[in-house]
Design a protein around this motif. Structure first.
Motif, PDB file in Angstrom:
ATOM      1  N   UNK A 198      75.857 -16.271  63.569  1.00 25.16           N
ATOM      2  CA  UNK A 198      75.965 -14.997  64.292  1.00 25.16           C
ATOM      3  C   UNK A 198      77.426 -14.738  64.646  1.00 25.16           C
ATOM      4  N   UNK A 199      77.887 -13.536  64.298  1.00 29.09           N
ATOM      5  CA  UNK A 199      79.257 -13.135  64.606  1.00 29.09           C
ATOM      6  C   UNK A 199      79.317 -12.148  65.765  1.00 29.09           C
ATOM      7  N   UNK A 200      78.246 -11.361  65.916  1.00 26.04           N
ATOM      8  CA  UNK A 200      78.234 -10.350  66.985  1.00 26.04           C
ATOM      9  C   UNK A 200      76.903 -10.400  67.704  1.00 26.04           C
ATOM     10  N   UNK A 201      76.959 -10.468  69.029  1.00 26.43           N
ATOM     11  CA  UNK A 201      75.762 -10.483  69.861  1.00 26.43           C
ATOM     12  C   UNK A 201      75.903  -9.412  70.923  1.00 26.43           C
ATOM     13  N   UNK A 202      74.896  -8.533  71.021  1.00 31.13           N
ATOM     14  CA  UNK A 202      74.901  -7.466  72.025  1.00 31.13           C
ATOM     15  C   UNK A 202      73.582  -7.508  72.784  1.00 31.13           C
ATOM     16  N   UNK A 203      73.663  -7.583  74.095  1.00 33.71           N
ATOM     17  CA  UNK A 203      72.494  -7.603  74.974  1.00 33.71           C
ATOM     18  C   UNK A 203      72.619  -6.442  75.944  1.00 33.71           C
ATOM     19  N   UNK A 204      71.780  -5.437  75.753  1.00 31.67           N
ATOM     20  CA  UNK A 204      71.846  -4.239  76.589  1.00 31.67           C
ATOM     21  C   UNK A 204      70.598  -4.147  77.457  1.00 31.67           C
ATOM     22  N   UNK A 205      70.818  -4.189  78.772  1.00 32.48           N
ATOM     23  CA  UNK A 205      69.733  -4.032  79.732  1.00 32.48           C
ATOM     24  C   UNK A 205      68.599  -5.005  79.442  1.00 32.48           C
ATOM     25  N   UNK A 206      68.946  -6.279  79.369  1.00 31.15           N
ATOM     26  CA  UNK A 206      67.946  -7.326  79.220  1.00 31.15           C
ATOM     27  C   UNK A 206      67.778  -8.033  80.560  1.00 31.15           C
ATOM     28  N   UNK A 207      66.559  -8.392  80.857  1.00 28.48           N
ATOM     29  CA  UNK A 207      66.259  -9.121  82.084  1.00 28.48           C
ATOM     30  C   UNK A 207      65.841 -10.543  81.721  1.00 28.48           C
ATOM     31  N   UNK A 208      65.697 -11.393  82.728  1.00 29.40           N
ATOM     32  CA  UNK A 208      65.300 -12.768  82.484  1.00 29.40           C
ATOM     33  C   UNK A 208      66.489 -13.664  82.190  1.00 29.40           C
ATOM     34  N   UNK A 303      71.308  -5.475  83.400  1.00 28.86           N
ATOM     35  CA  UNK A 303      70.335  -4.791  84.228  1.00 28.86           C
ATOM     36  C   UNK A 303      70.384  -5.414  85.620  1.00 28.86           C
ATOM     37  N   UNK A 304      69.840  -4.721  86.614  1.00 24.50           N
ATOM     38  CA  UNK A 304      69.862  -5.260  87.974  1.00 24.50           C
ATOM     39  C   UNK A 304      69.065  -6.554  88.076  1.00 24.50           C
ATOM     40  N   UNK A 305      68.141  -6.793  87.132  1.00 25.96           N
ATOM     41  CA  UNK A 305      67.329  -8.008  87.146  1.00 25.96           C
ATOM     42  C   UNK A 305      67.749  -8.993  86.066  1.00 25.96           C
ATOM     43  N   UNK A 306      68.929  -8.808  85.501  1.00 23.71           N
ATOM     44  CA  UNK A 306      69.411  -9.747  84.483  1.00 23.71           C
ATOM     45  C   UNK A 306      69.702 -11.099  85.101  1.00 23.71           C
ATOM     46  N   UNK A 307      69.550 -12.143  84.284  1.00 20.12           N
ATOM     47  CA  UNK A 307      69.838 -13.490  84.742  1.00 20.12           C
ATOM     48  C   UNK A 307      71.305 -13.838  84.572  1.00 20.12           C
ATOM     49  N   UNK A 322      85.141  -9.250  74.158  1.00 19.88           N
ATOM     50  CA  UNK A 322      84.130  -9.315  75.207  1.00 19.88           C
ATOM     51  C   UNK A 322      84.028  -7.960  75.892  1.00 19.88           C
ATOM     52  N   UNK A 323      82.821  -7.413  75.919  1.00 20.69           N
ATOM     53  CA  UNK A 323      82.542  -6.172  76.643  1.00 20.69           C
ATOM     54  C   UNK A 323      81.463  -6.477  77.672  1.00 20.69           C
ATOM     55  N   UNK A 324      81.790  -6.284  78.952  1.00 20.61           N
ATOM     56  CA  UNK A 324      80.889  -6.667  80.048  1.00 20.61           C
ATOM     57  C   UNK A 324      80.712  -5.477  80.977  1.00 20.61           C
ATOM     58  N   UNK A 325      79.471  -5.021  81.109  1.00 17.26           N
ATOM     59  CA  UNK A 325      79.178  -3.851  81.926  1.00 17.26           C
ATOM     60  C   UNK A 325      77.965  -4.129  82.802  1.00 17.26           C
ATOM     61  N   UNK A 326      77.828  -3.376  83.882  1.00 12.79           N
ATOM     62  CA  UNK A 326      76.692  -3.568  84.767  1.00 12.79           C
ATOM     63  C   UNK A 326      76.766  -2.656  85.964  1.00 12.79           C
ATOM     64  N   UNK A 327      75.848  -2.848  86.884  1.00 13.25           N
ATOM     65  CA  UNK A 327      75.801  -2.007  88.077  1.00 13.25           C
ATOM     66  C   UNK A 327      76.676  -2.547  89.199  1.00 13.25           C
ATOM     67  N   UNK A 328      76.832  -3.884  89.263  1.00 12.22           N
ATOM     68  CA  UNK A 328      77.628  -4.497  90.328  1.00 12.22           C
ATOM     69  C   UNK A 328      78.543  -5.563  89.731  1.00 12.22           C
ATOM     70  N   UNK A 329      79.583  -5.913  90.486  1.00 13.99           N
ATOM     71  CA  UNK A 329      80.531  -6.924  90.015  1.00 13.99           C
ATOM     72  C   UNK A 329      80.293  -8.280  90.673  1.00 13.99           C
ATOM     73  N   UNK A 330      79.044  -8.558  91.066  1.00 13.87           N
ATOM     74  CA  UNK A 330      78.729  -9.821  91.728  1.00 13.87           C
ATOM     75  C   UNK A 330      78.891 -11.023  90.803  1.00 13.87           C
ATOM     76  N   UNK A 331      78.906 -10.794  89.486  1.00 11.17           N
ATOM     77  CA  UNK A 331      79.069 -11.905  88.544  1.00 11.17           C
ATOM     78  C   UNK A 331      80.522 -12.097  88.123  1.00 11.17           C
ATOM     79  N   UNK A 332      81.436 -11.335  88.709  1.00  9.74           N
ATOM     80  CA  UNK A 332      82.819 -11.345  88.263  1.00  9.74           C
ATOM     81  C   UNK A 332      83.463 -12.722  88.401  1.00  9.74           C
TER      82      UNK A 332
END
Length: 591
Positions: A198-208, A303-307, A322-332
């Motif tokens: 795998x060369x490219x992995x994109x996870x959009x709005x995944x939870x768990x 997503x707000x419920x992402x792990x 690396x492209x990192x997006x979300x609702x909050x920066x609590x994982x920064x």
């Protein structure tokens, strides 16, 4: 004496020639395609007229060129449900690329075992309510190299559970994986281990969680808190088979030429209208021994419920983008710690969240954790001293810079220059604006390699920004949004004449849709889920090309801007508060 064979009767030569016969008509690249923030997603149109003419020449040409004709199927190109069903079932042995964005009920009624089983690229981004059907289609195509799969609707919050364990047992050749709106089953790492290419992995709005050990720890935390029990490869950018790729031998159907006649008539009308089982062992062992040495691009939209998706950094030693997006920066901070400890060769970084709770030092640490920045697109709460210091450390390599400043007055300079308790709001705002102006000046006088620059929300005045000499003399594209314009004086010349006097021409009649900071980096890519990031402030980011600057600039500010731009001889276009101008051909040639 034997007559030498015609080269076009030799199958190897004919198949090579067939690859260069136009089959998909791509839309012309417009001016808007050159902007760093433009969302440009027009799809190609199926136009097989020339290839169909070749197929009718003789039986040999028919057998050689038919697999090229049906290498790709895009359901948007076919308006007839009956025709789509016929193609998918009769020519399924030839199909290698399948894109289903809005299939008809007739297509969804086809039993999966009658659908293609030798695909290398599969796009199921338009199907959200047919999980069992799409799952069967995915699992039976064990040669998949590229998969884009949507498992739910963001707006309805009805994510399905991804059976990554079953996928890990069937799929071993993935190179590009994009998953959107899924609930992870804790086996994503197992799937990655079975697909080391795998060369490219994109996870959009995944939870768990990405592995079961994380899920168990999360369950334990929830238990105690309650107090008791209870997602482009270059290859897939084209829709025809590639000369350098070896494909399995296909069965050539003895097709009736009448089928091709019907196809030609229909498309002429459209033109007018424009393995082995995977290891089920402990996930901790999976995480210890997995290293995605070929994964260079990672896109995450949380997503707000992402792990704990930031743990993926630890298994990507070759990560470059690396492209990192979300609702909050609590994982920064955790994301920064992983980057600092693992030190991947990262050079392209996008980080954007809707809300920001961290201060300037946390964002500075993120920039400092990257060894060599070439492209940065980031949304920050403020442009403080520490962040600016960290950014300037990359001045020798930084070429693309997109700054979105949220205009928060808190933590502007880590408390060093904050106002006292008795400060008035006006003085605090003034101090914040002055600090932002000073730091922008430092960036523009140090980052000499920048060729594309976008600044949004700086709250600086036009005169402040153009009162000094910029170091980025090779700048080609410039976006300035949210600048204050001086209201002194009147325009003595019509706006267009004044601009033309300095060698600039308005690109009138064009609507440029500008992506939000949360969308940038996932699609030049690619990234998915950009439609979910809409907000009131996003609407203010639209760039509308007009013929007038009168509503935003006085004679002094406009002349000062245009005079300053004369020093940037490589600049091709600029946007100021929503108005776009392009340099005239004469001056471009002279430069």
């Amino acid at each position: 004496m034997n007559k030498p064979p015609n080269p076009l009767d030799i199958p190897e030569i004919l198949s090579r020639v067939g690859l260069y016969i136009p089959l998909w008509v791509y839309p012309p690249a417009s001016d808007t395609a050159h902007h760093p923030r433009v969302h440009y997603t027009r799809r190609p149109r199926f136009s097989p007229k020339d290839l169909l003419s070749c197929i009718r020449v003789n039986r040999t040409w028919h057998e050689i060129l038919l697999p090229i004709l049906w290498f790709t199927f895009d359901d948007i190109s076919f308006h007839s449900a009956g025709q789509s069903v016929h193609i998918l079932t009769r020519y399924r042995h030839h199909l290698r690329i399948l894109e289903l964005s809005r299939p008809s009920p007739a297509v969804l009624a086809i039993p999966p075992h009658l659908l293609p089983q030798h695909l290398v690229h599969l796009d199921l981004s338009g199907l959200v309510d047919h999980t069992h059907w799409t799952k069967a289609l995915v699992l039976q195509n064990t040669r998949l190299q590229s998969l884009r799969w949507k498992g739910g609707d963001f707006h309805r919050d009805n994510y399905r559970t991804l059976d990554a364990l079953a996928m890990s047992k069937q799929l071993r050749r993935l190179q590009d994986l994009q998953l959107e709106c899924w609930n992870l089953d804790g086996c994503l790492l197992k799937l990655l281990r079975q697909n080391p290419r795998i060369r490219r992995l994109a996870l959009d709005f995944v939870t768990g969680e990405i592995c079961q050990s994380h899920a168990r720890r999360k369950d334990r935390r929830q238990y105690h808190n309650k107090g008791g029990g209870g997602q482009g490869l270059i290859f897939f950018a084209t829709r025809a088979p590639q000369p350098h790729v070896d494909h399995e031998d296909d069965e050539h159907d003895e097709d009736d030429l009448a089928d091709q006649e019907d196809l030609s008539d229909d498309n002429n009308h459209n033109d007018d209208n424009d393995s082995d089982d995977g290891d089920d062992g402990d996930d901790d062992n999976v995480k210890d021994d997995i290293q995605m040495t070929e994964l260079t691009s990672l896109t995450v939209c949380k997503d707000v419920e992402s792990g704990a998706l930031e743990e993926l950094i630890r298994v990507c030693p070759a990560l470059e983008e690396l492209s990192w997006m979300g609702s909050r920066d609590t994982d920064l901070r955790r994301l920064t710690a992983n980057l600092r400890e693992c030190r991947p060769p990262l050079s392209v970084l996008t980080y954007s969240t809707v809300d920001a709770s961290e201060d300037d030092s946390a964002y500075a640490a993120l920039i400092a954790s990257v060894p060599r920045l070439v492209e940065l697109q980031i949304r920050v709460p403020s442009l403080g001293d520490r962040f600016t210091d960290a950014l300037i450390q990359h001045a020798s390599t930084l070429e693309i810079l997109d700054l979105r400043i949220m205009n928060g007055n808190n933590d502007t300079n880590d408390g060093n220059n904050s106002g006292s308790a008795t400060s008035s709001p006006a003085s605090s705002t003034s101090a914040y604006g002055q600090s932002t102006s000073n730091n922008l000046r430092r960036i523009l006088t140090h980052c000499h390699r920048v060729t594309a620059l976008s600044i949004d929300g700086s709250q600086c005045g036009i005169f402040d920004l153009f009162s000094f000499k910029w170091a980025c003399l090779h700048l080609r594209r410039l976006y300035l949004i949210g600048l204050h314009s001086a209201a002194r004086g009147k325009l003595l010349l019509p706006e267009n004449e004044l601009a033309e006097k300095f060698g600039w021409m308005p690109t009138a009649g064009t609507r440029v849709e500008v992506e939000t900071a949360a969308e940038i980096g996932a699609g030049v890519g690619a990234g998915m889920g950009s439609e979910h990031q809409e907000s009131a402030e996003d609407e203010q980011s639209g760039v509308h090309v007009e013929n007038s600057l009168a509503h935003l600039a006085s004679i002094g500010s406009l002349q000062g801007l245009l005079r300053h731009l004369e020093t940037l001889t490589h600049l091709q276009s600029f946007v100021l508060n929503g108005v776009e101008y392009r340099r005239t051909f004469r001056l471009c040639m002279g430069a």
